[in-house]
Scaffold this active site. Structure first.
Site, PDB file in Angstrom:
ATOM      1  CB  THR A 121      -1.149  -0.254   0.981  1.00 51.25           C
ATOM      2  OG1 THR A 121      -1.901   1.349   1.425  1.00 51.25           O
ATOM      3  CG2 THR A 121      -0.075  -0.197   2.938  1.00 51.25           C
ATOM      4  CD  GLU A 168      -3.416   0.143   5.546  1.00 55.22           C
ATOM      5  OE1 GLU A 168      -2.236   1.012   5.072  1.00 55.22           O
ATOM      6  OE2 GLU A 168      -4.359   0.713   4.713  1.00 55.22           O
ATOM      7  CE  LYS A 175      -7.259  24.225  14.883  1.00 52.29           C
ATOM      8  NZ  LYS A 175      -6.432  23.894  15.790  1.00 52.29           N
ATOM      9  CD1 TRP A 209     -10.540  20.891  14.170  1.00 50.04           C
ATOM     10  CD2 TRP A 209      -9.695  20.465  12.532  1.00 50.04           C
ATOM     11  NE1 TRP A 209     -10.099  20.264  14.620  1.00 50.04           N
ATOM     12  CE2 TRP A 209      -8.565  20.509  13.453  1.00 50.04           C
ATOM     13  CE3 TRP A 209      -8.363  20.443  10.872  1.00 50.04           C
ATOM     14  CZ2 TRP A 209      -7.330  19.740  14.062  1.00 50.04           C
ATOM     15  CZ3 TRP A 209      -7.110  20.127  11.685  1.00 50.04           C
ATOM     16  CH2 TRP A 209      -6.156  20.054  12.871  1.00 50.04           C
TER      17      TRP A 209
END
Length: 550
Positions: free
Chosen positions: A186, A332, A438, A443
């Site tokens: 990956t 994963e 940010k 956010w």
């Protein structure tokens, strides 16, 4: 009298969860469906089982034994499906090589695994010759093709010829279900690719859980026994999301298209009656562009993963008869963790609900953790990193102890994805941790701005990244690919955002400071937008393409 534990009967069968059992279930159910190969061949499930046995026999005759690695460099083909079964079933480990990586990266992955044998499509023979220094001298090379044979002097033979001339069967035996079955690498934002591995037990449990979840999907949103399946996700990428294993378990008609050519994909869908596929948003857009605005492609359900499903794309697909449904997972995680679904009695708009990541499939536990590692899953309107537990998650990155420890910090697998949870339990992906901006003490989701940008009829593709700002920390910058003959304007996007800000649905900091027009967005080897490359270009007001910033 109370029951007591007893030793198993002398001949009791322990039934290990091996990939072989998935194929055997299709055989025992006497599926009458067929496999349509990338070279045009057709055969049923009994023939599939014979070919799987012949492939294992060929590999064994050339020295492949339990624990060895067999690497595959191929397009989405019937051969790949056979390797999905034959290699793990003989106790070896299948390496699915990402052929879209650079040669240096592919060389690294092959050095990492040291395959005992390789199956290589003719299209990659030139790459293989350049990769020779990375491959063990005694590695056995088998070539394959879909019309144009390969020319390679030291290959032991052509795939089909070897199968035809080899032994008719292979004596598959039981072994530990925790034996490793597959591996691939990956890619991340930094460093070389990292290997992940999956055991037989993990892949069987993933297949069963995805199958159960599909069976719970509302009409036209799942995979059933009458579905006709065609993958449009590379089979080198997380087992094509595990769907070939499920399609085989269910005994479905399967269509393998080879190399992705939009016109060919659409022709196969029409001629073979394909009703179920999966792909990233980029591929779906390619299909729609190729089909044209008046084409009807339904009924066709397509699971979308890899990146967010834009509302405009979902609606454009629906207009052509395609039901697009979002799913979520990562390399994963084997990969499926969640599937979106819109129930028939759900009053919420389907085009909203089906874009969300959705609900965890069986055996998946998902939590949202804040910056301090605290669980905020039950808090209203809270966002946090998705952390997960499931029986099929990769347990470590081989040869990378530090990365493995970070992946599993606190006993949960960390996805690096930021999400919130709706009252019905649906997971809504907000952004990648590294992509959240940010700014002004708040956010801001880059994905949310991108979705708004794609509603502009002048914009074909969009990506937002954060640019360093001495006053506000970061500020959003929008990269956009214009539609032919159109010129997007930053003020148009700001005007669209204003009422959302006024209504409290969008942060007042979300309006981008800059719009940079670009001919094409850079993409990773699996089709995701490569924001790392975009960040490298942030300092340039005038791009190499000759277009500018506004």
């Amino acid at each position: 009298m109370a029951l007591r534990f007893a030793d198993p009967a002398p001949n009791a069968y322990g039934y290990p969860l091996l990939i072989r059992q998935l194929l055997q279930s299709a055989l025992d159910a006497r599926s009458g469906r067929e496999i349509v190969g990338s070279d045009g061949r057709r055969h049923g499930y009994e023939a599939l089982a014979h070919r799987v046995g012949r492939l294992a026999a060929v590999l064994a005759a050339h020295g492949v034994d339990q624990g060895d690695v067999v690497a595959v460099m191929d397009w989405d083909s019937h051969r790949y499906l056979e390797a999905y079964f034959a290699v793990p079933m003989m106790g070896a480990m299948l390496q699915t090589v990402n052929v879209r990586l650079s040669r240096d990266q592919i060389a690294y992955t092959l050095k990492d695994t040291q395959p005992r044998a390789m199956i290589v499509h003719a299209d990659f023979v030139e790459d293989l010759q350049a990769l020779r220094p990375a491959i063990e001298p005694d590695c056995v090379i088998i070539t394959c093709h879909d019309g144009q044979p390969a020319s390679l002097d030291d290959a032991v033979g052509d795939y089909e010829q070897l199968l035809s001339a080899g032994a008719e069967t292979f004596a598959f035996v039981d072994f530990d279900e925790n034996a490793l079955a597959t591996t691939f690498h990956t890619t991340g934002t930094t460093g070389m690719p990292k290997a992940v591995t999956f055991s037989h037990r993990q892949l069987v449990l993933h297949t069963l859980a995805v199958g159960f979840a599909m069976g719970q999907q509302p009409d036209n949103q799942g995979l059933g026994r009458e579905s006709v399946y065609m993958p449009i996700t590379p089979m080198f990428h997380v087992h094509a999301w595990g769907l070939p294993y499920l399609a085989t378990l269910l005994g479905l008609k399967q269509v393998y298209p080879g190399r992705y050519v939009p016109a060919r994909l659409l022709a196969l869908q029409r001629e073979e009656g394909v009703t179920y596929s999966h792909c990233v948003p980029t591929i779906l857009q390619m299909l729609l562009d190729e089909a044209g605005p008046d084409a009807w492609l339904g009924p066709w359900t397509i699971i979308i993963g890899g990146s967010a499903l834009p509302a405009t794309l979902l609606r454009a697909a629906a207009a052509r008869g395609i039901i697009a449904v979002a799913g979520y997972g990562m390399s994963e995680t084997g990969p499926v963790l969640t599937l979106s679904r819109h129930e028939n009695d759900d009053s919420r708009p389907g085009e909203t609900v089906r874009r969300w990541a959705g609900r965890p499939i069986p055996l998946v536990q998902i939590r949202l953790h804040d910056d301090n590692g605290e669980d905020v899953s039950g808090a209203a309107n809270e966002q946090g990193e998705i952390v997960v537990r499931a029986p099929w998650l990769t347990q470590a990155y081989p040869n990378s102890a530090a990365a493995s420890a970070a992946l599993w910090a606190g006993g949960w697998l960390h996805t690096q994805d930021v999400a919130s949870r709706e009252t019905h339990g649906d997971i809504v992906i907000r952004d990648r941790l590294k992509d959240v901006i940010k700014t002004g003490g708040e956010w801001v989701s880059s994905a949310e701005i991108e979705d708004l940008a794609l509603q502009d009829p002048d914009i074909a593709e969009a990506a937002v990244v954060g640019a360093p700002d001495p006053r506000w920390g970061e500020r959003p910058v929008l990269f956009a690919v214009p539609r032919p003959g159109r010129t997007p304007r930053l003020q148009t996007l700001k005007d669209r955002m204003s009422p959302l800000v006024a209504a409290g649905h969008l942060s007042r900091w979300a309006a981008p400071d800059r719009l940079i027009l670009i001919d094409a967005l850079p993409r990773t080897s699996v089709g995701k937008i490569d924001k790392k490359q975009l960040r490298l270009r942030l300092g340039d007001d005038v791009l190499d393409s000759g277009r500018g910033a506004s």
